[in-house]
Design a protein around this motif. Structure first.
Motif, PDB file in Angstrom:
ATOM      1  N   TRP A  44       0.860  -1.184   0.000  1.00 33.05           N
ATOM      2  CA  TRP A  44       0.000   0.000   0.000  1.00 33.05           C
ATOM      3  C   TRP A  44       0.892   1.229   0.000  1.00 33.05           C
ATOM      4  CZ3 TRP A  44      -5.036  -0.972  -0.556  1.00 33.05           C
ATOM      5  CH2 TRP A  44      -5.522  -2.215  -0.155  1.00 33.05           C
ATOM      6  N   HIS A  45       0.469   2.273  -0.684  1.00 31.97           N
ATOM      7  CA  HIS A  45       1.296   3.480  -0.726  1.00 31.97           C
ATOM      8  C   HIS A  45       0.460   4.744  -0.634  1.00 31.97           C
ATOM      9  CE1 HIS A  45       0.191   4.367  -4.905  1.00 31.97           C
ATOM     10  NE2 HIS A  45       0.344   3.072  -5.164  1.00 31.97           N
ATOM     11  N   SER A  46       1.118   5.776  -0.173  1.00 32.89           N
ATOM     12  CA  SER A  46       0.577   7.127  -0.145  1.00 32.89           C
ATOM     13  C   SER A  46       0.337   7.590  -1.579  1.00 32.89           C
ATOM     14  CB  SER A  46       1.606   8.035   0.548  1.00 32.89           C
ATOM     15  OG  SER A  46       1.465   9.372   0.153  1.00 32.89           O
ATOM     16  N   ARG A  68      -1.099  -0.982  -4.397  1.00 35.03           N
ATOM     17  CA  ARG A  68      -2.265  -0.108  -4.475  1.00 35.03           C
ATOM     18  C   ARG A  68      -2.116   1.121  -3.584  1.00 35.03           C
ATOM     19  NH1 ARG A  68      -6.842  -4.589  -3.578  1.00 35.03           N
ATOM     20  NH2 ARG A  68      -5.301  -5.205  -2.075  1.00 35.03           N
ATOM     21  N   GLN A  69      -2.854   2.129  -3.945  1.00 36.93           N
ATOM     22  CA  GLN A  69      -2.853   3.381  -3.186  1.00 36.93           C
ATOM     23  C   GLN A  69      -3.802   3.296  -2.001  1.00 36.93           C
ATOM     24  OE1 GLN A  69      -2.853   7.184  -5.342  1.00 36.93           O
ATOM     25  NE2 GLN A  69      -4.734   7.654  -4.238  1.00 36.93           N
ATOM     26  N   ALA A  70      -3.409   3.930  -0.906  1.00 37.19           N
ATOM     27  CA  ALA A  70      -4.258   4.069   0.282  1.00 37.19           C
ATOM     28  C   ALA A  70      -4.183   5.529   0.725  1.00 37.19           C
ATOM     29  CB  ALA A  70      -3.796   3.145   1.397  1.00 37.19           C
ATOM     30  N   PRO A  71      -5.254   6.299   0.554  1.00 36.03           N
ATOM     31  CA  PRO A  71      -5.206   7.721   0.899  1.00 36.03           C
ATOM     32  C   PRO A  71      -4.875   7.989   2.361  1.00 36.03           C
ATOM     33  CG  PRO A  71      -7.461   7.034   0.391  1.00 36.03           C
ATOM     34  CD  PRO A  71      -6.563   5.883   0.050  1.00 36.03           C
ATOM     35  N   GLU A  72      -5.139   7.019   3.234  1.00 35.29           N
ATOM     36  CA  GLU A  72      -4.829   7.191   4.666  1.00 35.29           C
ATOM     37  C   GLU A  72      -3.333   7.324   4.916  1.00 35.29           C
ATOM     38  OE1 GLU A  72      -8.543   4.701   4.196  1.00 35.29           O
ATOM     39  OE2 GLU A  72      -6.525   4.643   3.361  1.00 35.29           O
ATOM     40  N   LEU A  73      -2.508   6.915   3.952  1.00 34.19           N
ATOM     41  CA  LEU A  73      -1.053   6.954   4.123  1.00 34.19           C
ATOM     42  C   LEU A  73      -0.429   8.279   3.686  1.00 34.19           C
ATOM     43  CD1 LEU A  73      -0.240   3.330   2.909  1.00 34.19           C
ATOM     44  CD2 LEU A  73      -0.264   4.189   5.271  1.00 34.19           C
ATOM     45  N   ALA A  74      -1.239   9.236   3.244  1.00 33.88           N
ATOM     46  CA  ALA A  74      -0.708  10.535   2.821  1.00 33.88           C
ATOM     47  C   ALA A  74       0.042  11.204   3.964  1.00 33.88           C
ATOM     48  CB  ALA A  74      -1.834  11.441   2.331  1.00 33.88           C
ATOM     49  N   ASP A  75       1.007  12.031   3.605  1.00 39.67           N
ATOM     50  CA  ASP A  75       1.802  12.760   4.594  1.00 39.67           C
ATOM     51  C   ASP A  75       0.905  13.743   5.331  1.00 39.67           C
ATOM     52  OD1 ASP A  75       4.090  13.413   5.952  1.00 39.67           O
ATOM     53  OD2 ASP A  75       5.011  14.532   4.320  1.00 39.67           O
ATOM     54  N   ALA A 107      -5.268  10.867  10.973  1.00 42.40           N
ATOM     55  CA  ALA A 107      -4.613   9.894  11.864  1.00 42.40           C
ATOM     56  C   ALA A 107      -5.613   8.830  12.317  1.00 42.40           C
ATOM     57  CB  ALA A 107      -4.003  10.608  13.062  1.00 42.40           C
ATOM     58  N   ALA A 108      -6.830   9.240  12.621  1.00 43.03           N
ATOM     59  CA  ALA A 108      -7.856   8.272  13.034  1.00 43.03           C
ATOM     60  C   ALA A 108      -8.191   7.311  11.890  1.00 43.03           C
ATOM     61  CB  ALA A 108      -9.122   9.001  13.504  1.00 43.03           C
ATOM     62  N   ALA A 109      -8.256   7.826  10.668  1.00 44.32           N
ATOM     63  CA  ALA A 109      -8.531   6.973   9.508  1.00 44.32           C
ATOM     64  C   ALA A 109      -7.381   5.983   9.281  1.00 44.32           C
ATOM     65  CB  ALA A 109      -8.758   7.830   8.262  1.00 44.32           C
ATOM     66  N   LEU A 110      -6.158   6.450   9.468  1.00 45.18           N
ATOM     67  CA  LEU A 110      -4.973   5.593   9.309  1.00 45.18           C
ATOM     68  C   LEU A 110      -5.017   4.424  10.285  1.00 45.18           C
ATOM     69  CD1 LEU A 110      -2.061   5.064   8.195  1.00 45.18           C
ATOM     70  CD2 LEU A 110      -1.261   6.628   9.989  1.00 45.18           C
TER      71      LEU A 110
END
Length: 195
Positions: A44-46, A68-75, A107-110
């Motif tokens: 999974w990636h940002s 695959r992309q995971a939006p929760e991993l964004a900076d 952070a909660a979503a992550l």
């Protein structure tokens, strides 16, 4: 008991435009080679380009894994302390209440998505950024929210956390750079003495 094995990596070294440098590409290949010995199910990636490229490189070493992309991993900044330590005050200068609340939601979503057990045994790589790695480590250790401050990690350094039902998460590794030669270690940190 099924275990969710998370392998967290900060993306490879990047330039000021957010693209991987030659060193970052080398770091990514070396991280992929290290992870190739594991039964990785997914990478999974940002959504940010440096993490996307790093994940794709790692994925070339893991032919059975999906990338695959995971939006929760964004900076993002996961938590702004109510009382700032003086040495961190300049870092938070300009963060308003709305930005702080958005960071807390991110952070909660992550943690809701990744910091929990799964029904089956899984091995997942998360290619993200220094702050989400710090937040997940802080969360796994059940430390106060402000303890994410100062938990920096090197580019493609490996952190491993296991999640099982009925037990606290287990932090197995933090910031391990054993797969990198000396000249590729400690990138992503401020200048200084490092062990």
């Amino acid at each position: 008991m099924p275990t969710r094995h998370l392998y967290l990596l900060r993306h490879g070294a990047a330039d000021v435009w957010g693209e991987l440098t030659d060193a970052g590409e080398r770091q990514s290949h070396l991280a992929g080679r290290r992870l190739a010995a594991l039964p990785i199910d997914a990478v999974w990636h940002s959504p940010l380009p440096r993490a996307v490229r790093c994940a794709r490189i790692i994925g070339t070493h893991l032919p059975g894994a999906t990338v695959r992309q995971a939006p929760e991993l964004a900076d993002h900044v996961p938590h702004v302390p109510a009382e700032l330590p003086p040495e961190w005050a300049p870092f938070f200068d300009g963060y308003d209440a709305e930005e702080a609340a958005a960071g807390e939601r991110q952070a909660a979503a992550l943690t809701a998505r990744f910091a929990r057990p799964t029904a089956t045994e899984t091995h997942e790589v998360l290619v993200t950024h220094a702050y989400p790695v710090a937040w997940l480590v802080r969360h796994a250790l059940d430390a106060p929210p402000a303890r994410w401050l100062g938990l920096n990690c090197g580019n493609t350094a490996l952190t491993a956390i296991d999640y099982r039902d009925g037990t606290a998460p287990t932090v197995l590794l933090y910031n391990d750079m054993g797969h990198l030669p000396p000249e590729l270690r400690w990138t992503g940190f401020n200048a200084g003495t490092h062990p």
